[in-house]
Write an enzyme that holds these catalytic residues in place. Structure first.
Site, short mmCIF file in Angstrom:
data_model
loop_
_atom_site.label_atom_id
_atom_site.label_comp_id
_atom_site.label_asym_id
_atom_site.label_seq_id
_atom_site.Cartn_x
_atom_site.Cartn_y
_atom_site.Cartn_z
N THR A 22 34.00 32.32 -50.30
CA THR A 22 32.57 32.38 -49.99
C THR A 22 32.28 33.50 -49.01
OG1 THR A 22 32.32 30.01 -50.40
CG2 THR A 22 30.60 31.09 -49.12
N LYS A 43 26.96 30.62 -58.02
CA LYS A 43 28.01 29.65 -57.72
C LYS A 43 27.79 28.48 -58.66
CE LYS A 43 31.05 27.36 -54.97
NZ LYS A 43 32.40 27.76 -54.58
N SER A 47 31.40 21.55 -55.25
CA SER A 47 31.64 20.16 -54.87
C SER A 47 31.79 20.09 -53.35
CB SER A 47 32.89 19.61 -55.57
OG SER A 47 34.01 20.45 -55.35
N ASP A 57 27.60 26.52 -49.85
CA ASP A 57 28.13 27.81 -50.33
C ASP A 57 27.08 28.56 -51.14
OD1 ASP A 57 30.45 27.08 -49.11
OD2 ASP A 57 31.60 26.76 -50.95
N GLU A 116 30.99 33.29 -57.76
CA GLU A 116 32.07 32.65 -57.01
C GLU A 116 32.56 31.42 -57.75
OE1 GLU A 116 33.11 30.28 -52.90
OE2 GLU A 116 31.19 31.31 -53.04
N GLY A 117 33.86 31.32 -57.90
CA GLY A 117 34.46 30.16 -58.54
C GLY A 117 34.62 29.00 -57.57
N ALA A 118 35.40 28.01 -58.00
CA ALA A 118 35.68 26.82 -57.18
C ALA A 118 37.19 26.67 -57.09
CB ALA A 118 35.06 25.58 -57.81
N GLY A 119 37.74 26.82 -55.89
CA GLY A 119 39.19 26.72 -55.75
C GLY A 119 39.90 27.83 -56.49
N ARG A 177 43.25 36.38 -43.25
CA ARG A 177 43.93 35.51 -42.29
C ARG A 177 43.05 34.31 -41.99
NH1 ARG A 177 45.36 40.51 -38.31
NH2 ARG A 177 47.21 41.28 -39.39
#
Length: 227
Positions: A22, A43, A47, A57, A116-119, A177
């Site tokens: 994100t 997005k 979840s 997000d 943007e994806g999820a995981g 990081r």
């Protein structure tokens, strides 16, 4: 159409959850917006929403883009449970409509967009589709966000191999990081990933507790991706 005339479109995915997707997406959108390119964030599945009316997000992407799109347009599938979207839907006895996702994308695909994806790549979105299936269907190049430290060589390699098997182009890997702890592996990871996989590697984005400074660091790392 000349390359410079094509809309800037990219799919931001990660090697895992919580790696900075994100933040990377918002940085890209803000750079595009600053350049006067009027981007949109998308997005499609989120979840872990504390509020289904205000998915954090998706709203962050919308704000970074300076967009006025409705929440439903930015994020058509939203779930409270902090698990994979397909799992959250299954527990509710629901099946997210794939056609709704694609219809929402069709309304955006003509312009500059960051999706943007999820995981990670194999997070289920419904009973038949994972994130990697969505990327392949949308035919977008990928920005792969990965941890900067120990374990990233393996996780990044597996993700890159999966994308290559589906012939999905990768624009870059972004290392980030996620902790202030010292990690001696970071010194070699960027060089090894570039040498072994022939893909540009950006970063690592430093860990900064201040949100504004962290956002600025993501912007600096991602600026080379912009036209």
């Amino acid at each position: 159409m000349a390359e410079r005339d094509k809309p800037f479109q990219i799919f931001v995915t990660g090697t895992d959850t919580g790696v900075g997707k994100t933040q990377a997406s918002c940085a890209l959108l803000s750079l595009l917006a600053d350049a006067g390119l009027r981007p949109q964030g998308f997005k499609p599945y989120e979840s872990g929403c504390a509020s289904l009316r205000a998915p954090a997000d998706a709203l962050a992407l919308r704000a970074a883009a300076g967009s006025s799109l409705s929440v439903d347009a930015v994020c058509p599938h939203r779930f409270r449970l902090p698990v994979a979207p397909g799992v959250a839907a299954s527990r509710l006895g629901r099946e997210p409509d794939w056609d709704v996702t694609l219809a929402a994308w069709r309304r955006l695909r003509g312009g500059n967009a960051v999706v943007e994806g999820a995981g990670g790549l194999f997070v289920p979105l419904d009973s038949k589709h994972d994130v990697i299936d969505l990327i392949a269907t949308l035919r977008l190049p990928v920005l792969l966000v990965a941890r900067a430290g120990l374990g990233t060589l393996n996780h990044t390699a597996l993700s890159l191999q999966a994308l290559a098997a589906r012939r999905i182009p990768v624009r870059a890997v972004l290392l980030s990081r996620g902790t202030s702890a010292k990690d001696v592996s970071e010194r070699d990871n960027r060089r090894l990933l570039e040498a072994r996989h022939g893909v540009p590697v950006l970063g690592p984005v430093p860990f900064l507790s201040d949100a504004r400074r962290r956002h600025a660091a993501f912007r600096r790392a991602l600026r080379p991706l912009l036209p």
